[in-house]
Design a protein around this motif. Structure first.
Motif, PDB file in Angstrom:
ATOM      1  N   ALA A   5      50.044   8.238 -26.261  1.00 50.56           N
ATOM      2  CA  ALA A   5      49.810   6.790 -26.218  1.00 50.56           C
ATOM      3  C   ALA A   5      50.683   6.130 -25.159  1.00 50.56           C
ATOM      4  O   ALA A   5      51.802   6.563 -24.902  1.00 50.56           O
ATOM      5  N   ALA A   6      50.173   5.095 -24.579  1.00 49.05           N
ATOM      6  CA  ALA A   6      50.925   4.332 -23.588  1.00 49.05           C
ATOM      7  C   ALA A   6      52.089   3.631 -24.273  1.00 49.05           C
ATOM      8  O   ALA A   6      52.014   3.260 -25.441  1.00 49.05           O
ATOM      9  N   LYS A   7      53.171   3.439 -23.560  1.00 53.30           N
ATOM     10  CA  LYS A   7      54.348   2.777 -24.112  1.00 53.30           C
ATOM     11  C   LYS A   7      54.163   1.268 -24.204  1.00 53.30           C
ATOM     12  O   LYS A   7      54.793   0.608 -24.991  1.00 53.30           O
ATOM     13  N   GLY A   8      53.296   0.741 -23.396  1.00 50.01           N
ATOM     14  CA  GLY A   8      53.044  -0.697 -23.384  1.00 50.01           C
ATOM     15  C   GLY A   8      51.563  -0.949 -23.168  1.00 50.01           C
ATOM     16  O   GLY A   8      50.746  -0.038 -23.219  1.00 50.01           O
ATOM     17  N   PRO A   9      51.195  -2.193 -22.907  1.00 51.62           N
ATOM     18  CA  PRO A   9      49.786  -2.533 -22.686  1.00 51.62           C
ATOM     19  C   PRO A   9      49.199  -1.800 -21.476  1.00 51.62           C
ATOM     20  O   PRO A   9      49.891  -1.514 -20.506  1.00 51.62           O
ATOM     21  N   VAL A  10      47.917  -1.505 -21.559  1.00 59.16           N
ATOM     22  CA  VAL A  10      47.177  -0.897 -20.458  1.00 59.16           C
ATOM     23  C   VAL A  10      46.336  -2.003 -19.831  1.00 59.16           C
ATOM     24  O   VAL A  10      45.566  -2.673 -20.518  1.00 59.16           O
ATOM     25  N   GLU A  32      38.567   4.667 -16.321  1.00 55.00           N
ATOM     26  CA  GLU A  32      38.966   5.854 -17.068  1.00 55.00           C
ATOM     27  C   GLU A  32      40.255   5.504 -17.796  1.00 55.00           C
ATOM     28  O   GLU A  32      41.241   5.142 -17.159  1.00 55.00           O
ATOM     29  N   PHE A  33      40.238   5.607 -19.119  1.00 55.45           N
ATOM     30  CA  PHE A  33      41.399   5.179 -19.892  1.00 55.45           C
ATOM     31  C   PHE A  33      42.522   6.200 -19.754  1.00 55.45           C
ATOM     32  O   PHE A  33      42.287   7.402 -19.856  1.00 55.45           O
ATOM     33  N   HIS A  92      33.207 -14.143 -15.411  1.00 57.24           N
ATOM     34  CA  HIS A  92      34.136 -14.597 -14.371  1.00 57.24           C
ATOM     35  C   HIS A  92      35.560 -14.335 -14.861  1.00 57.24           C
ATOM     36  O   HIS A  92      36.093 -15.098 -15.651  1.00 57.24           O
ATOM     37  N   PHE A  93      36.181 -13.224 -14.421  1.00 58.83           N
ATOM     38  CA  PHE A  93      37.472 -12.794 -14.969  1.00 58.83           C
ATOM     39  C   PHE A  93      38.233 -11.935 -13.974  1.00 58.83           C
ATOM     40  O   PHE A  93      37.763 -11.650 -12.880  1.00 58.83           O
ATOM     41  N   VAL A  94      39.436 -11.475 -14.363  1.00 54.97           N
ATOM     42  CA  VAL A  94      40.276 -10.629 -13.529  1.00 54.97           C
ATOM     43  C   VAL A  94      40.577  -9.290 -14.213  1.00 54.97           C
ATOM     44  O   VAL A  94      40.585  -8.256 -13.564  1.00 54.97           O
ATOM     45  N   GLU A  95      40.813  -9.297 -15.560  1.00 54.08           N
ATOM     46  CA  GLU A  95      41.251  -8.063 -16.211  1.00 54.08           C
ATOM     47  C   GLU A  95      40.986  -8.066 -17.716  1.00 54.08           C
ATOM     48  O   GLU A  95      40.752  -9.122 -18.322  1.00 54.08           O
ATOM     49  N   ILE A  96      41.041  -6.870 -18.281  1.00 51.35           N
ATOM     50  CA  ILE A  96      41.092  -6.651 -19.722  1.00 51.35           C
ATOM     51  C   ILE A  96      42.440  -6.001 -19.994  1.00 51.35           C
ATOM     52  O   ILE A  96      42.865  -5.113 -19.242  1.00 51.35           O
ATOM     53  N   ILE A  97      43.127  -6.425 -21.044  1.00 50.68           N
ATOM     54  CA  ILE A  97      44.399  -5.804 -21.414  1.00 50.68           C
ATOM     55  C   ILE A  97      44.220  -5.130 -22.772  1.00 50.68           C
ATOM     56  O   ILE A  97      43.744  -5.752 -23.726  1.00 50.68           O
ATOM     57  N   ALA A  98      44.586  -3.845 -22.844  1.00 49.90           N
ATOM     58  CA  ALA A  98      44.513  -3.075 -24.081  1.00 49.90           C
ATOM     59  C   ALA A  98      45.939  -2.927 -24.632  1.00 49.90           C
ATOM     60  O   ALA A  98      46.803  -2.334 -23.988  1.00 49.90           O
ATOM     61  N   TYR A  99      46.173  -3.524 -25.805  1.00 48.61           N
ATOM     62  CA  TYR A  99      47.488  -3.509 -26.438  1.00 48.61           C
ATOM     63  C   TYR A  99      47.562  -2.365 -27.446  1.00 48.61           C
ATOM     64  O   TYR A  99      46.708  -2.272 -28.337  1.00 48.61           O
TER      65      TYR A  99
END
Length: 172
Positions: A21-26, A62-63, A162-169
């Motif tokens: 798992a990632a340590k922080g948001p992706v 790709e996650f 109309h957006f810039v990003e998705i953040i996965a917490y």
């Protein structure tokens, strides 16, 4: 006599270790996605837009890490011109779908009002909670969006996502 393998300074990691798992948001940036369809950059953000025709497009990432994550579609433009349909897929399976909420009504939704947006009446930016899901490293995460002309085909602002990003917490 002992025979063994010598690694010459290289360390082998297991797929479980490298897929942790990632340590922080992706952060899934639209700029870095594989993009298909009527996706283009306009006004320093990414949109699905093709003039006055109905069209769609998608963003695929790709996650990087396994785990359970809450996906937040950040700072998405909600506009008076319509409610664009969207769907998110993880590893080819649709996990959520809906419409970007229409902000206000079609009354007074003109090019002039959208540009100047008096009193935040015709356009706002808000996050969309896409839900929590388990993903594995290297799973494909895809966001599909279609434009919308709920206030008429000639209405302004008929773009989708109309957006810039998705953040996965991380949730675990």
């Amino acid at each position: 006599m002992l025979l063994g393998l010598v690694s010459c300074g290289q360390t082998e990691t297991t797929s479980a270790e490298s897929a942790g798992a990632a340590k922080g948001p992706v952060v899934l940036e639209a700029e870095k996605a594989e993009r298909e369809g009527a996706v283009q950059k306009k006004w320093d953000r990414w949109v699905v837009w093709c003039g006055h025709n109905i069209c769609d497009g998608s963003y695929t990432w790709e996650f990087p890490a396994a785990g359970t994550y809450r996906f937040m579609w950040k700072d998405v433009v909600h506009k008076c011109a319509g409610a664009s349909p969207y769907a998110m897929f993880i590893d080819g399976e649709k996990v959520i779908g809906g419409k970007i909420p229409q902000h206000g009504s079609c009354n007074g939704c003109t090019p002039q009002n959208i540009v100047h947006n008096p009193g935040e009446r015709y356009l706002k930016r808000a996050d969309i909670d896409l839900g929590s899901y388990h993903v594995e490293a290297k799973f494909k995460v895809k966001l599909w969006v279609q434009n919308a002309f709920d206030c008429g085909i000639q209405n302004p602002g008929a773009y989708g996502g109309h957006f810039v990003e998705i953040i996965a917490y991380p949730q675990d």
